[in-house]
Every structure is written in structure tokens, then in C-alpha cells.
Design a protein around this motif. Structure first.
Motif, PDB file in Angstrom:
ATOM      1  N   VAL A  28       0.834  -1.197   0.000  1.00 15.91           N
ATOM      2  CA  VAL A  28       0.000   0.000   0.000  1.00 15.91           C
ATOM      3  C   VAL A  28       0.872   1.252   0.000  1.00 15.91           C
ATOM      4  O   VAL A  28       0.544   2.249  -0.649  1.00 15.91           O
ATOM      5  CB  VAL A  28      -0.966  -0.004   1.207  1.00 15.91           C
ATOM      6  N   ALA A  29       2.003   1.208   0.685  1.00 19.32           N
ATOM      7  CA  ALA A  29       2.904   2.362   0.728  1.00 19.32           C
ATOM      8  C   ALA A  29       3.426   2.716  -0.664  1.00 19.32           C
ATOM      9  O   ALA A  29       3.609   3.895  -0.984  1.00 19.32           O
ATOM     10  CB  ALA A  29       4.074   2.099   1.672  1.00 19.32           C
ATOM     11  N   GLY A  30       3.666   1.700  -1.492  1.00 21.68           N
ATOM     12  CA  GLY A  30       4.125   1.975  -2.846  1.00 21.68           C
ATOM     13  C   GLY A  30       3.112   2.802  -3.623  1.00 21.68           C
ATOM     14  O   GLY A  30       3.464   3.755  -4.328  1.00 21.68           O
ATOM     15  N   PRO A  45      -1.898   8.935 -10.124  1.00 19.32           N
ATOM     16  CA  PRO A  45      -2.932   7.942  -9.800  1.00 19.32           C
ATOM     17  C   PRO A  45      -2.292   6.573  -9.534  1.00 19.32           C
ATOM     18  O   PRO A  45      -1.336   6.185 -10.222  1.00 19.32           O
ATOM     19  CB  PRO A  45      -3.800   7.915 -11.062  1.00 19.32           C
ATOM     20  N   SER A  46      -2.819   5.868  -8.552  1.00 23.77           N
ATOM     21  CA  SER A  46      -2.170   4.619  -8.168  1.00 23.77           C
ATOM     22  C   SER A  46      -3.171   3.626  -7.589  1.00 23.77           C
ATOM     23  O   SER A  46      -4.233   4.005  -7.086  1.00 23.77           O
ATOM     24  CB  SER A  46      -1.056   4.882  -7.154  1.00 23.77           C
ATOM     25  N   ILE A  47      -2.784   2.351  -7.654  1.00 30.00           N
ATOM     26  CA  ILE A  47      -3.598   1.257  -7.140  1.00 30.00           C
ATOM     27  C   ILE A  47      -2.678   0.242  -6.465  1.00 30.00           C
ATOM     28  O   ILE A  47      -1.665  -0.171  -7.044  1.00 30.00           O
ATOM     29  CB  ILE A  47      -4.369   0.531  -8.264  1.00 30.00           C
ATOM     30  N   SER A  48      -3.005  -0.150  -5.246  1.00 30.02           N
ATOM     31  CA  SER A  48      -2.322  -1.279  -4.614  1.00 30.02           C
ATOM     32  C   SER A  48      -3.212  -2.510  -4.777  1.00 30.02           C
ATOM     33  O   SER A  48      -4.436  -2.428  -4.637  1.00 30.02           O
ATOM     34  CB  SER A  48      -2.032  -1.004  -3.136  1.00 30.02           C
ATOM     35  N   ILE A  49      -2.595  -3.645  -5.089  1.00 28.32           N
ATOM     36  CA  ILE A  49      -3.337  -4.880  -5.352  1.00 28.32           C
ATOM     37  C   ILE A  49      -2.773  -6.011  -4.495  1.00 28.32           C
ATOM     38  O   ILE A  49      -1.553  -6.241  -4.485  1.00 28.32           O
ATOM     39  CB  ILE A  49      -3.251  -5.275  -6.840  1.00 28.32           C
ATOM     40  N   LEU A  54      -6.535   3.814  -4.826  1.00 28.40           N
ATOM     41  CA  LEU A  54      -7.344   2.621  -4.607  1.00 28.40           C
ATOM     42  C   LEU A  54      -6.533   1.482  -4.016  1.00 28.40           C
ATOM     43  O   LEU A  54      -5.373   1.263  -4.386  1.00 28.40           O
ATOM     44  CB  LEU A  54      -7.963   2.154  -5.926  1.00 28.40           C
ATOM     45  N   ASN A  55      -7.163   0.761  -3.096  1.00 25.22           N
ATOM     46  CA  ASN A  55      -6.589  -0.463  -2.538  1.00 25.22           C
ATOM     47  C   ASN A  55      -7.515  -1.616  -2.907  1.00 25.22           C
ATOM     48  O   ASN A  55      -8.686  -1.629  -2.521  1.00 25.22           O
ATOM     49  CB  ASN A  55      -6.462  -0.348  -1.014  1.00 25.22           C
ATOM     50  N   ILE A  56      -7.001  -2.566  -3.682  1.00 24.58           N
ATOM     51  CA  ILE A  56      -7.805  -3.685  -4.161  1.00 24.58           C
ATOM     52  C   ILE A  56      -7.329  -4.970  -3.511  1.00 24.58           C
ATOM     53  O   ILE A  56      -6.129  -5.263  -3.471  1.00 24.58           O
ATOM     54  CB  ILE A  56      -7.698  -3.811  -5.697  1.00 24.58           C
ATOM     55  N   ASP A  57      -8.283  -5.742  -2.985  1.00 26.77           N
ATOM     56  CA  ASP A  57      -7.990  -7.063  -2.429  1.00 26.77           C
ATOM     57  C   ASP A  57      -8.799  -8.102  -3.183  1.00 26.77           C
ATOM     58  O   ASP A  57     -10.022  -7.972  -3.325  1.00 26.77           O
ATOM     59  CB  ASP A  57      -8.322  -7.110  -0.937  1.00 26.77           C
TER      60      ASP A  57
END
Length: 300
Positions: free
Chosen positions: A116-118, A128-132, A175-178
């Protein structure tokens, strides 16, 4: 010919992690994106948003088919920062993806997460960014599930890039996607909010140097049989050894992100830079602060 959108990929499991490689492979296979990679040269799970400040960090170009890639001796936040700068690549990317992480990142675990930090570091810099993350379960999940998870996220990635192109994408969140364990039979996307779930951690005194194998941001395999016992004579008499152990998992009724994930949905959670205090806390301190000086003076 219109230039392809540039996507920069990072993670916290390291540049050789199967989750990152699957994500890059799926992106490259579409032939719709210019794919770049700037990721840690080794595992950096649970380092949160730490950065390297006092010394330079080395970056080495590595071979990943279809992408220009660098392995960096730094944290996920370092890699994201370097990867979105014009110091490493010729231009700023349109989108940053961080992952795919081995293990979910929901609730309070988001604070510990290097994945998530990345994405957050890119957000700090206006990208714009998304953690997956993929909800890996030992004995159930396989490496192929990372590819399925990447494919399941492709419509989201494509839709985000379309909004970016139209200049309609919101810039005040990322966005954080799980992705659920049974990704093959996922129930679709569900918009969620960050919950308060957390693994309760304890400490145990040990006599070995076992580190354990990191299975996710907060869940570790603590089977000490994986590493040899340390020779007791090598440990100074005054030095004690302790290691973390999971003693429970706390989930509340309003933990929408983790509950949706466990129900089989792909959880999509918008995040900001920081988590504000709840309203009742602000109300308490609003009444409390004016009286602090008065109470202190009367106590003298």
C-alpha cells in the motif's frame, strides 16, 4: 499513432515475486501499455512507508520480457518515488500499480503494508495509483492464482486509465484492491471502506535465530523447523531473543473490506493520505483542549 499509457509497477515482495511477475505478464500480454518496473531487490514486506534518506540506493536493470525493469536496494516507497521520477525513466507514468501482494491488506494492516505504501507514495506525488493484494491461503492457493487475480483486475485498471485520459479521475484518493482466495469464482467488485481488523501480535522468547517465512503483510509461518537452531554459544549471555507470533484476529461488524473479501468479492477501497480521527474523538478534544492550561495552572 497515439502513445500507449505508461504503467509503472512496484511491490514489497521483491522484483522476483510471482505476484509482480504475473501482473507484469498480464499487462504486457494486452499490448496496450508501456510497462515499467521499479521494485525492491529483496522482500520488504511490512516495512510500511519507510524511506531511505541518508545514503544513495543502487538500482540494477534486470530482464523482464516486455518491460523495462530495475531492481532497487530500497523500500517500496523508495521504488515508487524513483520510478515516477524522470531520474530513472524518461517520463512520468500515467498510473502506478503496487503488487500483487502475497496476502490481503485490509483494515489496520494497511498501515503496515509496504504494498500500500508503494501506491501511497505515488499518490503523494500526484500520480494515480492502485495497490493490489491477493488473499493467499497456504495449501489452497497456487502461483497460477496470481495470473487470475491480475486478469480480474484488468477491467479496473483499464477503466481507471480511461478516466485519467478524460481528466475525470479523482486525484484526492488512491485505490486499494484485495482479491479473494477463490479468485476463479469471485463474485465481482464491491466498493468498500477501510475497516479496523487486525492480527493481534504477541512475543515469545526463543533460542534460535529463526526468522520465519513471510506469507503476507501480517501473517507469518512461524514453524521454526524451516531454519536451523542457533548455536547457543554464539548468543551473548546478556542477549535475549524474541519473535512475534499471531495470537488472534480481531474483526468488527463494520469491517466492510475484509468481510467483503471473505465473502468472495474483489474489495475496492478508496484511501487517502492519512486516516482522520473519528468524530467523537474530535468532539472530546474540542471540549478538553481549552481547559488544559487552566488545569495545569491550578495544579502548580
Amino acid at each position: 499513432m497515439e502513445a500507449r499509457p505508461a504503467i509503472m509497477v512496484t511491490n514489497d515482495d521483491g522484483i522476483n515475486a510471482p505476484g509482480l511477475r504475473a501482473l507484469v505478464h498480464v499487462l504486457v500480454a494486452t499490448n496496450r501499455y508501456e510497462v515499467r518496473v521499479c521494485a525492491p531487490d529483496s522482500e520488504k514486506s511490512a516495512v510500511s512507508h519507510g524511506i531511505t534518506w541518508r545514503h544513495p540506493i543502487p538500482a540494477k536493470q534486470v530482464e523482464i520480457e516486455g518491460a523495462k525493469a530495475f531492481a532497487v536496494s530500497g523500500t517500496p516507497a523508495d521504488c515508487a518515488s524513483l520510478g515516477i521520477s524522470d531520474a530513472l525513466f524518461p517520463s512520468i507514468p500515467d498510473l502506478v500499480l503496487s503488487g500483487i501482494n502475497m496476502g490481503s491488506n485490509c483494515g489496520y494492516h494497511i498501515v503496515y503494508s509496504g504494498t500500500v505504501a508503494g501506491a501511497r507514495e505515488a499518490f503523494f506525488n500526484g500520480i494515480p495509483s492502485i495497490s493490489i493484494s491477493y488473499d493467499w491461503v497456504g495449501g489452497t492457493s497456487t502461483v497460477e492464482d496470481y495470473t487470475l487475480a491480475a486478469e480480474a483486475c484488468l477491467p479496473l485498471i483499464s477503466a481507471v486509465l480511461a478516466e485519467i485520459k478524460n481528466q475525470s479521475y479523482p486525484r484526492r484518493c488512491f485505490l486499494n484492491i484485495d482479491v479473494p482466495t477463490n479468485v476463479r469464482n469471485h463474485k465481482g467488485y464491491k466498493l468498500t471502506t477501510q475497516g479496523k481488523s487486525i492480527f493481534r501480535m504477541g512475543w515469545k522468547q526463543v533460542t534460535s535465530s529463526t526468522q520465519g517465512k513471510m506469507l503476507s503483510t501480517m501473517t507469518m509461518d512461524v514453524d521454526s523447523s524451516e531454519s536451523p537452531e542457533m548455536n547457543s554459544s554464539a548468543v551473548p549471555q546478556e542477549q535475549l531473543l524474541f519473535r512475534r507470533e499471531v495470537i488472534g484476529h480481531q474483526i468488527s461488524e463494520d469491517d466492510i473490506d475484509v468481510r467483503s473479501l471473505k465473502e468472495g468479492y474483489i474489495s475496492v477501497t478508496p484511501l487517502g493520505a492519512v486516516s482522520p480521527a473519528e468524530v467523537e474523538c474530535h468532539t472530546f478534544f474540542n471540549d478538553w483542549l481549552p481547559g488544559v492550561l487552566e488545569c495545569t495552572s491550578s495544579a502548580l
